[in-house]
Design an enzyme around this catalytic site. Structure first.
Site, PDB file in Angstrom:
ATOM      1  N   GLN A  46       0.742  -1.328   0.161  1.00 31.26           N
ATOM      2  CA  GLN A  46      -0.082  -0.082   0.023  1.00 31.26           C
ATOM      3  C   GLN A  46       0.872   1.262  -0.050  1.00 31.26           C
ATOM      4  O   GLN A  46       0.351   2.276  -0.572  1.00 31.26           O
ATOM      5  CB  GLN A  46      -0.942  -0.209   1.002  1.00 31.26           C
ATOM      6  CG  GLN A  46      -1.928  -1.060   1.003  1.00 31.26           C
ATOM      7  CD  GLN A  46      -3.030  -1.321   2.165  1.00 31.26           C
ATOM      8  OE1 GLN A  46      -2.626  -1.980   3.285  1.00 31.26           O
ATOM      9  NE2 GLN A  46      -4.003  -0.417   2.208  1.00 31.26           N
ATOM     10  N   ARG A 102       4.251   0.393  12.529  1.00 30.43           N
ATOM     11  CA  ARG A 102       4.083  -1.030  12.059  1.00 30.43           C
ATOM     12  C   ARG A 102       4.035  -0.918  10.526  1.00 30.43           C
ATOM     13  O   ARG A 102       3.277  -0.132   9.825  1.00 30.43           O
ATOM     14  CB  ARG A 102       2.539  -1.290  12.517  1.00 30.43           C
ATOM     15  CG  ARG A 102       2.057  -2.779  11.927  1.00 30.43           C
ATOM     16  CD  ARG A 102       0.587  -3.011  12.372  1.00 30.43           C
ATOM     17  NE  ARG A 102       0.276  -4.235  12.116  1.00 30.43           N
ATOM     18  CZ  ARG A 102      -0.785  -4.474  10.916  1.00 30.43           C
ATOM     19  NH1 ARG A 102      -1.420  -3.592  10.588  1.00 30.43           N
ATOM     20  NH2 ARG A 102      -1.119  -5.674  10.729  1.00 30.43           N
ATOM     21  N   HIS A 146       1.054  -9.152   4.341  1.00 37.34           N
ATOM     22  CA  HIS A 146      -0.108  -8.458   4.386  1.00 37.34           C
ATOM     23  C   HIS A 146      -0.787  -8.362   2.800  1.00 37.34           C
ATOM     24  O   HIS A 146      -0.731  -7.522   2.130  1.00 37.34           O
ATOM     25  CB  HIS A 146       0.193  -6.937   4.727  1.00 37.34           C
ATOM     26  CG  HIS A 146      -0.929  -5.867   5.064  1.00 37.34           C
ATOM     27  ND1 HIS A 146      -1.104  -5.368   6.412  1.00 37.34           N
ATOM     28  CD2 HIS A 146      -2.002  -5.703   4.254  1.00 37.34           C
ATOM     29  CE1 HIS A 146      -2.301  -4.681   6.400  1.00 37.34           C
ATOM     30  NE2 HIS A 146      -2.671  -4.738   5.231  1.00 37.34           N
ATOM     31  N   GLU A 192      -4.846 -10.147   9.166  1.00 39.99           N
ATOM     32  CA  GLU A 192      -6.289 -10.588   8.486  1.00 39.99           C
ATOM     33  C   GLU A 192      -6.695 -11.455   7.694  1.00 39.99           C
ATOM     34  O   GLU A 192      -7.050 -11.527   6.730  1.00 39.99           O
ATOM     35  CB  GLU A 192      -6.843  -9.287   7.762  1.00 39.99           C
ATOM     36  CG  GLU A 192      -6.733  -7.995   8.544  1.00 39.99           C
ATOM     37  CD  GLU A 192      -7.512  -6.687   8.056  1.00 39.99           C
ATOM     38  OE1 GLU A 192      -7.887  -6.805   6.874  1.00 39.99           O
ATOM     39  OE2 GLU A 192      -7.289  -5.573   8.594  1.00 39.99           O
ATOM     40  N   ASN A 333      -7.331  -5.871  14.361  1.00 43.30           N
ATOM     41  CA  ASN A 333      -7.520  -4.699  13.675  1.00 43.30           C
ATOM     42  C   ASN A 333      -9.058  -4.507  13.759  1.00 43.30           C
ATOM     43  O   ASN A 333      -9.992  -5.366  13.544  1.00 43.30           O
ATOM     44  CB  ASN A 333      -7.495  -5.201  12.083  1.00 43.30           C
ATOM     45  CG  ASN A 333      -5.856  -4.983  11.663  1.00 43.30           C
ATOM     46  OD1 ASN A 333      -4.979  -4.961  12.645  1.00 43.30           O
ATOM     47  ND2 ASN A 333      -5.510  -5.482  10.514  1.00 43.30           N
ATOM     48  N   TYR A 335     -12.561  -2.122  13.007  1.00 43.91           N
ATOM     49  CA  TYR A 335     -13.295  -0.874  12.569  1.00 43.91           C
ATOM     50  C   TYR A 335     -14.712  -0.864  12.433  1.00 43.91           C
ATOM     51  O   TYR A 335     -15.492   0.287  12.367  1.00 43.91           O
ATOM     52  CB  TYR A 335     -12.862  -0.907  10.935  1.00 43.91           C
ATOM     53  CG  TYR A 335     -11.626  -0.639  10.655  1.00 43.91           C
ATOM     54  CD1 TYR A 335     -10.931   0.627  10.170  1.00 43.91           C
ATOM     55  CD2 TYR A 335     -10.698  -1.633  10.474  1.00 43.91           C
ATOM     56  CE1 TYR A 335      -9.776   0.895   9.950  1.00 43.91           C
ATOM     57  CE2 TYR A 335      -9.338  -1.528  10.269  1.00 43.91           C
ATOM     58  CZ  TYR A 335      -9.005  -0.238   9.840  1.00 43.91           C
ATOM     59  OH  TYR A 335      -7.631   0.038   9.640  1.00 43.91           O
ATOM     60  N   GLU A 406      -4.802  -1.965  14.192  1.00 38.84           N
ATOM     61  CA  GLU A 406      -5.077  -0.904  13.271  1.00 38.84           C
ATOM     62  C   GLU A 406      -6.607  -0.526  13.670  1.00 38.84           C
ATOM     63  O   GLU A 406      -7.503  -1.473  14.178  1.00 38.84           O
ATOM     64  CB  GLU A 406      -5.608  -1.953  11.907  1.00 38.84           C
ATOM     65  CG  GLU A 406      -4.384  -2.036  10.899  1.00 38.84           C
ATOM     66  CD  GLU A 406      -4.780  -2.491   9.300  1.00 38.84           C
ATOM     67  OE1 GLU A 406      -6.052  -2.372   9.155  1.00 38.84           O
ATOM     68  OE2 GLU A 406      -3.762  -3.159   8.808  1.00 38.84           O
ATOM     69  N   TRP A 449      -4.381   3.219  11.858  1.00 40.96           N
ATOM     70  CA  TRP A 449      -4.307   3.220  10.566  1.00 40.96           C
ATOM     71  C   TRP A 449      -4.760   4.399   9.920  1.00 40.96           C
ATOM     72  O   TRP A 449      -5.819   4.711  10.516  1.00 40.96           O
ATOM     73  CB  TRP A 449      -4.999   1.993  10.094  1.00 40.96           C
ATOM     74  CG  TRP A 449      -4.813   1.776   8.694  1.00 40.96           C
ATOM     75  CD1 TRP A 449      -5.728   2.109   7.619  1.00 40.96           C
ATOM     76  CD2 TRP A 449      -4.040   1.015   7.833  1.00 40.96           C
ATOM     77  NE1 TRP A 449      -5.083   1.904   6.531  1.00 40.96           N
ATOM     78  CE2 TRP A 449      -3.901   0.982   6.604  1.00 40.96           C
ATOM     79  CE3 TRP A 449      -2.850   0.248   8.257  1.00 40.96           C
ATOM     80  CZ2 TRP A 449      -3.078   0.429   5.593  1.00 40.96           C
ATOM     81  CZ3 TRP A 449      -2.057  -0.621   7.521  1.00 40.96           C
ATOM     82  CH2 TRP A 449      -1.972  -0.393   5.949  1.00 40.96           C
TER      83      TRP A 449
HETATM   84  O1  IFM Z   1      -5.860  -0.593   4.239  1.00 42.71           O
HETATM   85  C1  IFM Z   1      -6.509  -1.638   4.925  1.00 42.71           C
HETATM   86  C2  IFM Z   1      -5.579  -2.560   5.551  1.00 42.71           C
HETATM   87  O2  IFM Z   1      -4.566  -3.043   4.283  1.00 42.71           O
HETATM   88  C3  IFM Z   1      -6.227  -3.511   6.099  1.00 42.71           C
HETATM   89  N1  IFM Z   1      -7.219  -3.570   7.274  1.00 42.71           N
HETATM   90  C4  IFM Z   1      -8.102  -2.293   6.889  1.00 42.71           C
HETATM   91  C5  IFM Z   1      -7.430  -1.094   6.162  1.00 42.71           C
HETATM   92  C6  IFM Z   1      -8.612   0.094   5.796  1.00 42.71           C
HETATM   93  O3  IFM Z   1      -9.201  -0.338   4.773  1.00 42.71           O
END
Ligand code: IFM
Length: 513
Positions: A46, A102, A146, A192, A333, A335, A406, A449
């Site tokens: 990324q 990270r 990743h 993940e 992680n 969200y 994250e 993140w």
């Molecule tokens: O950008 C992603 C990351 O690669 C994996 N977890 C969620 C993030 C936000 O979408």
């Protein structure tokens, strides 16, 4: 009594934070336990760019993006260009006062053939990055994988669908432990694995875009009823094999820790009916327990084995023993919190995909219409969801050490530098983390993140998570701090000034006191 010069100094201090006084963190670093890590993160594909430089070979994401498969037709050939700008980035991290960065290592930069000959220039890049971080007092928290599988392994044996991945991943991990382990104390094997399996083999959104016609989108091959389960099974075997290697060969000398990451949904019942409460537990088992139960207890949750039957692979006794206890910490992680509703009475078929096996429907807010699957990112923010999740992990999994690896806020492409929504989001979730810690959760760190805007796997460049804005139109990929970067810096660095400021405000509000 305060002299004129002290008053002037206090006034200056007050003015210096007035720009974000509305968003002044109520928290300071002092609120967290000693040694608590506050950081920010990214991942190799990324953020690095330089996809064809210095001997790197393509990953599955290179093939996917270069074939124009992203909705916005974007690719990550350059993205934030951290490969060339890592020194500048580490300076920014240091200015912010981050405890940890990270990042992940690109497998195909280290081993361009997926296995075998090591690419010295790839090793050099990560040595440079790690040394730069350490010389600025920033801990490297390293993820080995990743999402960016070397394409060559996908072509050779279908990547995560083959048991051959276990040996190749372990050999890759061995190279990383050997080359970097003297300076890396926090290793995470896989990021993940649950979302990776669902997105790659059930819905087919992610490469290698495999799914059944009736369950996914635009796949030319695949089988959503079994492949997500197979991919996770191999991921768990690969993780545990690498962890065993680390423990046997490196840990005593290098004194690091090894963990596994899970995309952690929180679910709450849509109503308080018994059926919805049970569906909620089912969803937690399917999403999170799928990964965590094996590494803590040595097997999949009972409900998964019941609902998926012979479609979910079994661990042999020796595999189970190796998987069980294979983490020193859990990487979380987080969200999403989803309202969960029972769906056992809906139309049922004997042919079910992973999502169908849950027998539940989800909503991100009470007013949404229900969906058979939840997307891995989204709003609204529900900070209490993270607190509940951390406390649930404490209660269900023996209070295992946790790093929130994250959590962050995705703003639009044209997001302004005045990202007040991100400040509010992170501040809410940090407070929730702290509440969980106060209730006994063994959470050791919180990593936002993302450190800067990056290529997003689902959204390309149409979504921004960073503390730093990156101008993707500009060849120089100029970084500019958003309000949230200043805010986090304040939280990380300025605790003494914050205390003085609060004292000043009190003095000014109550001058006679
Ligand atoms: O950008 C992603 C990351 O690669 C994996 N977890 C969620 C993030 C936000 O979408």
């Amino acid at each position: 009594m305060l002299g004129v010069s002290s008053l002037f100094l206090l006034l200056l201090l007050t003015l210096s934070v007035v720009g974000f006084s509305q968003h002044t963190p109520k928290l300071s670093r002092d609120d967290f336990p000693p040694g608590f890590i506050l950081g920010a993160g990214t991942s190799a594909f990324q953020v690095e760019g330089a996809v064809a430089e210095d001997g790197r070979s393509p990953s599955v994401w290179d093939a996917y993006t270069q074939a124009g498969k992203m909705m916005d037709k974007s690719n990550a050939d350059v993205t934030s260009d951290q490969y060339h700008k890592y020194k500048e980035d580490v300076k920014l991290m240091s200015k912010m006062g981050l405890d940890a960065y990270r990042f992940s290592i690109s497998w195909s930069r280290i081993l361009p053939h997926g296995r075998g000959a090591v690419n010295p220039k790839g090793v050099q890049y990560y040595n440079n990055l790690i040394n730069e971080l350490i010389s600025h007092g920033i801990q490297p928290h390293v993820t080995l994988y990743h999402l960016d599988l070397p394409q060559i392994l996908e072509d050779e044996y279908s990547g995560w669908l083959s048991p051959k991945i276990v040996e190749d991943f372990t050999a890759y991990a061995d190279v990383c432990f050997r080359e970097f382990g003297d300076r890396v104390a926090h290793w995470t094997t896989l990021n993940e694995p649950n979302v990776a399996a669902i997105a790659s083999y059930d819905s087919g959104f992610f490469p290698p875009q495999r799914c059944s016609y009736s369950f996914g989108f635009n796949c030319t091959a695949g089988n959503s009823t079994v492949e997500p389960y197979i991919a996770v099974h191999h991921a768990l075997l690969a993780h545990s094999s690498a962890a065993a290697l680390y423990r046997e060969k490196y840990q005593a000398k290098q004194k690091g820790l090894i963990g596994l990451n899970v995309y952690s949904f929180w679910c709450i019942p849509f109503t308080n009916s018994t059926a919805d409460v049970k569906a909620t537990q089912r969803a937690l088992d399917f999403f999170n327990g799928w990964i965590i139960n094996p590494v803590v207890f040595g097997d999949y949750p009972e409900i998964m084995k019941k609902n998926a039957g012979s479609r979910i692979p079994s661990f042999t006794r020796s595999e189970s023993e190796r998987v069980k206890g294979s983490i020193d910490f859990l990487g979380v992680n987080h969200y999403i919190t989803a309202y969960t509703q029972d769906d056992s009475d809906g139309p049922k078929s004997n042919v079910r995909d992973y999502n169908g096996d849950i027998f539940a429907k989800f909503r991100l807010s009470k007013d949404d219409s229900p969906s058979g699957q939840i997307v891995p990112i989204g709003l609204p923010a529900v900070p209490s969801g993270l607190q509940s999740l951390l406390e649930y992990y404490k209660n269900e999994y023996g209070n295992i050490p946790i790093y929130v690896q994250e959590n962050g806020f995705g703003g639009p492409q044209n997001e302004s530098l005045n990202d007040t929504a991100r400040v509010e989001y992170i501040s809410g979730y940090l407070n929730a983390t702290l509440s969980a810690i106060r209730n006994g959760s063994n959470t050791k760190g919180y990593i936002v993140w993302s450190f800067l805007d990056v290529f997003e796997f689902l959204a390309g460049y149409s979504q921004r998570y960073g503390f730093y804005h990156v101008d993707f139109e500009d060849k120089a990929r100029t970084r500019r701090p958003k309000l949230s970067a200043h805010w986090y810096t304040d939280l990380l660095k300025k605790r003494k000034e914050m205390k003085i400021e609060m004292a000043t405000q009190q003095t000014m509000a109550h001058p006679t006191q």
